[in-house]
Design a protein around this motif. Structure first.
Motif: not given
Ligand SMILES: [Zn+2]
Ligand SMILES: [Zn+2]
Length: 338
Positions: A20-26, A30-41
């Motif tokens: 499924a599609l996901e909204v940006a992790p932040f 609670p924010p999905k911090l571990t997914q933020i680096p992949a989102w930034v890329v």
């Protein structure tokens, strides 16, 4: 790569991703911090980096100096228009040629099992989605977008609009360049919701939605009113602190960036052996279902907040059907008790 490893194909030949599609992790709590680096890329690559590089190219080689742009004259307006036109022809033409004409990966990872050329229809000029979409993009939308870009460049150059300077405001300007796609997304959501209302939908936005099975040429296939509202995102510079570079960048994001969502493939094989994920599924679902995903992605989850988010899952489908039933019930109640 076998597309059935990450998705399913139905009897009609339409492919859909398993995930499924996901909204940006932040935006999660609670924010999905571990997914933020992949989102930034994913935020930078590929589209934002392509857009920033394109704007830099235009700024250095196409946009005239501000001493020239101070006077409105065909001498700089026409070359800018020609560069926009030819640049977009080359950019969109590359995707159209490679994935829809040569069909280098055939229907692998293609959401809709058919190619537009296989589906002639009376709703299109010359019964051809490709010709119709191409003419509307290149004869209507690009001239409108360029006119707005020219007006803003002239306002900055003539001193009618104050400009920040790279020398003194480099961080603020770099921040605005990075925020441009967020501003575009918010602007697009609200004008898009508006033109989905009657009678605007029938008069204006239905032109874009004629392409139920979008392809690259569909990206800027718009009624002139929608073209003006869409490229009008750059007019936020009349209110925000800015710089003529941003006037060009807003055009780049709106014009080149419109391809996001209309590529029609979940994964595309690049020349040289690599592949990329074009983030096209959210807007594909909008073309398929109309009343979902007014944004292009979940970076600003306005669809989630306003109840129109469809993440492509069975649960997302159920929520959409529920909303649809509730809307029909509301309309029926209004008809019975006017
Ligand atoms: Zn679209
Ligand atoms: Zn729409």
């Amino acid at each position: 790569m076998d597309d059935l490893q990450t998705g399913v194909r139905n009897k009609r030949g339409d492919w859909a991703p398993n995930q499924a599609l996901e909204v940006a992790p932040f935006w999660s709590w609670p924010p999905k911090l571990t997914q933020i680096p992949a989102w930034v890329v994913g935020y930078f690559w590929p589209w934002n980096l392509v857009a920033i590089a394109t704007t830099a190219l235009w700024w250095n080689y196409v946009v005239p100096g501000m001493d020239v742009a101070r006077t409105l004259a065909w001498g700089w307006v026409l070359p800018l228009f020609a560069a926009n036109w030819l640049g977009l022809l080359a950019f969109y033409g590359f995707f159209e040629w490679r994935y829809y004409r040569r069909r280098v990966q055939d229907r692998s990872f293609k959401y809709n099992g058919k190619f537009p050329a296989e589906q002639p229809s009376d709703v299109f000029w010359f019964q051809s989605q490709n010709i119709d979409n191409f003419l509307r993009s290149f004869l209507v939308s690009i001239p409108i977008g360029t006119a707005i870009e020219v007006m803003l460049l002239w306002l900055y150059a003539s001193g009618h609009l104050p400009s920040l300077s790279w020398e003194h405001n480099a961080f603020a300007l770099a921040g605005l360049v990075l925020l441009t796609s967020f501003i575009h997304e918010i602007h697009f959501f609200f004008i898009h919701r508006l033109i989905h209302m009657e009678p605007l939908y029938r008069w204006v936005h239905s032109v874009h939605h004629n392409s139920v099975n979008p392809s690259p040429w569909s990206s800027m296939s718009m009624h002139p009113v929608e073209g003006a509202a869409y490229f009008g995102v750059a007019l936020w510079l009349l209110l925000l602190p800015g710089h003529p570079f941003l006037a060009v960048h807003f055009f780049t994001i709106a014009a080149f960036g419109a391809i996001v969502g209309h590529i029609g493939f979940d994964r595309i094989e690049l020349p040289g052996g690599g592949a990329m994920t074009p983030h096209a599924y959210a807007h594909y679902l909008h073309h398929k279902h109309f009343d979902v995903n007014y944004c292009d992605n979940g970076n600003v989850p306005l669809d989630l907040w306003f109840g129109s988010w469809h993440d492509g899952s069975v649960e997302g489908e159920r929520r959409m059907q529920e909303r649809y039933q509730a809307k029909v019930a509301r309309l029926n109640a209004r008809r019975e008790n006017p």
